[in-house]
Design a protein around this motif. Structure first.
Motif, PDB file in Angstrom:
ATOM      1  N   ALA A   1      83.771  56.348   5.380  1.00 45.23           N
ATOM      2  CA  ALA A   1      82.647  56.797   4.555  1.00 45.23           C
ATOM      3  C   ALA A   1      82.258  55.739   3.532  1.00 45.23           C
ATOM      4  N   ALA A   2      83.259  55.088   2.924  1.00 44.38           N
ATOM      5  CA  ALA A   2      82.974  54.041   1.948  1.00 44.38           C
ATOM      6  C   ALA A   2      82.317  52.840   2.613  1.00 44.38           C
ATOM      7  N   ILE A   3      82.780  52.489   3.811  1.00 44.72           N
ATOM      8  CA  ILE A   3      82.158  51.386   4.545  1.00 44.72           C
ATOM      9  C   ILE A   3      80.706  51.732   4.882  1.00 44.72           C
ATOM     10  N   ALA A   4      80.480  52.943   5.338  1.00 50.51           N
ATOM     11  CA  ALA A   4      79.119  53.366   5.705  1.00 50.51           C
ATOM     12  C   ALA A   4      78.183  53.292   4.509  1.00 50.51           C
TER      13      ALA A   4
ATOM     14  N   TYR B   1      73.721  50.255   1.917  1.00 50.50           N
ATOM     15  CA  TYR B   1      73.162  49.472   0.807  1.00 50.50           C
ATOM     16  C   TYR B   1      72.647  48.122   1.302  1.00 50.50           C
ATOM     17  N   ILE B   2      73.445  47.442   2.147  1.00 45.70           N
ATOM     18  CA  ILE B   2      73.006  46.150   2.674  1.00 45.70           C
ATOM     19  C   ILE B   2      71.742  46.320   3.504  1.00 45.70           C
ATOM     20  N   ARG B   3      71.698  47.367   4.329  1.00 43.14           N
ATOM     21  CA  ARG B   3      70.498  47.611   5.152  1.00 43.14           C
ATOM     22  C   ARG B   3      69.261  47.808   4.281  1.00 43.14           C
ATOM     23  N   GLY B   4      69.459  48.366   3.110  1.00 45.63           N
ATOM     24  CA  GLY B   4      68.343  48.558   2.198  1.00 45.63           C
ATOM     25  C   GLY B   4      67.842  47.270   1.575  1.00 45.63           C
TER      26      GLY B   4
END
Length: 258
Positions: free
Chosen positions: A193-196, A201-204
């Motif tokens: 969940a933390a990785i997701a 955030y990076i995808r944003g």
């Protein structure tokens, strides 16, 4: 999800020939990546191997497995020398290098030799170093100087950023992806969940695809945690090999069990 090995080159694995043995076994078993740590651990009393010399030996002993650092603390290295090392290794390996960079996590590796361990200063040096390394590897002229000979990979070898802070994730978005530490000496320390959440955030921050490489510890290819982290956005699982995980025969059996 693709799969690789990350070798903690401290303690017993500071012996470079042992890392070469792991790399040869990993390639034979079908692993796609072989990463090594980049530490001056002898500054705090633990044997450690130079990553570039070790990876050069790995490059000569293998033909397909991709190789790199997880991660190089760019603030304690001269960026132009790093760029030259990466380009030379990329030519030696015929285009198989991935560069992982970060702030550096052990203060003594800076302070023991009179360098600042201040995080803000390290962040400044990391950003300026990335600009120099990325520019030189990409064929740009930096301060009127161009790197020669260039790396094999075009436009340059991939550069991934380590760390879990917001600033680290923003850097990862600006470069080619994120190289995350997901485990400690006892097992996984970061949840899917933390990785997701970090991947989202990076995808944003960017529109183009990027890699998410995660060091971790699994029981084998059938371990269900692999699917959980793949669903969270991990594109490359790096099975962590280190001396505190088990004996050398046990670790080599895990490497063979791809």
């Amino acid at each position: 999800m693709r799969f690789g090995i990350c070798v903690c080159t401290l303690g017993d694995f500071a012996e470079p020939s042992l890392v070469v043995d792991v790399a040869v076994a990993a390639e034979a078993a079908g692993w796609e990546y072989l990463f090594v740590w980049d530490h001056l651990a002898f500054a705090w009393g633990v044997p450690s191997a130079d990553p570039w010399v070790t990876l050069a030996a790995v490059a000569q002993a293998t033909s397909a497995i991709r190789i790199g650092t997880a991660v190089t603390p760019l603030p304690r290295r001269r960026p132009a020398i790093v760029a030259s090392s990466v380009a030379t290794l990329d030519r030696l390996s015929r285009g198989r290098v991935v560069l992982g960079v970060g702030l550096g996590g052990v203060d003594a590796e800076f302070t023991a030799f009179g360098e600042s361990a201040d995080l803000k200063e390290r962040a400044r040096l990391l950003d300026s170093g990335l600009s120099i390394v990325g520019g030189l590897l990409g064929g740009q002229s930096v301060s009127g100087v161009s790197l020669a000979p260039p790396p094999v990979q075009r436009p340059r070898p991939p550069i991934l950023v380590g760390g879990d802070s917001t600033a680290a994730l923003r850097r990862a978005a600006r470069w080619d992806g994120w190289l995350a530490a997901g485990d400690d000496e006892t097992g996984m320390s970061v949840s899917p969940a933390a990785i997701a959440e970090s991947v989202a955030y990076i995808r944003g921050q960017r529109a183009s695809p990027f890699d998410v490489m995660l060091t971790g510890r699994s029981a084998g290819p059938a371990d269900p945690i692999l699917a959980e982290y793949a669903d969270a956005g991990v594109t490359v699982w790096l099975e962590h090999i280190h001396g505190r995980r088990g004996s050398l025969p046990e670790l080599m059996r895990r490497v063979a069990d791809r």
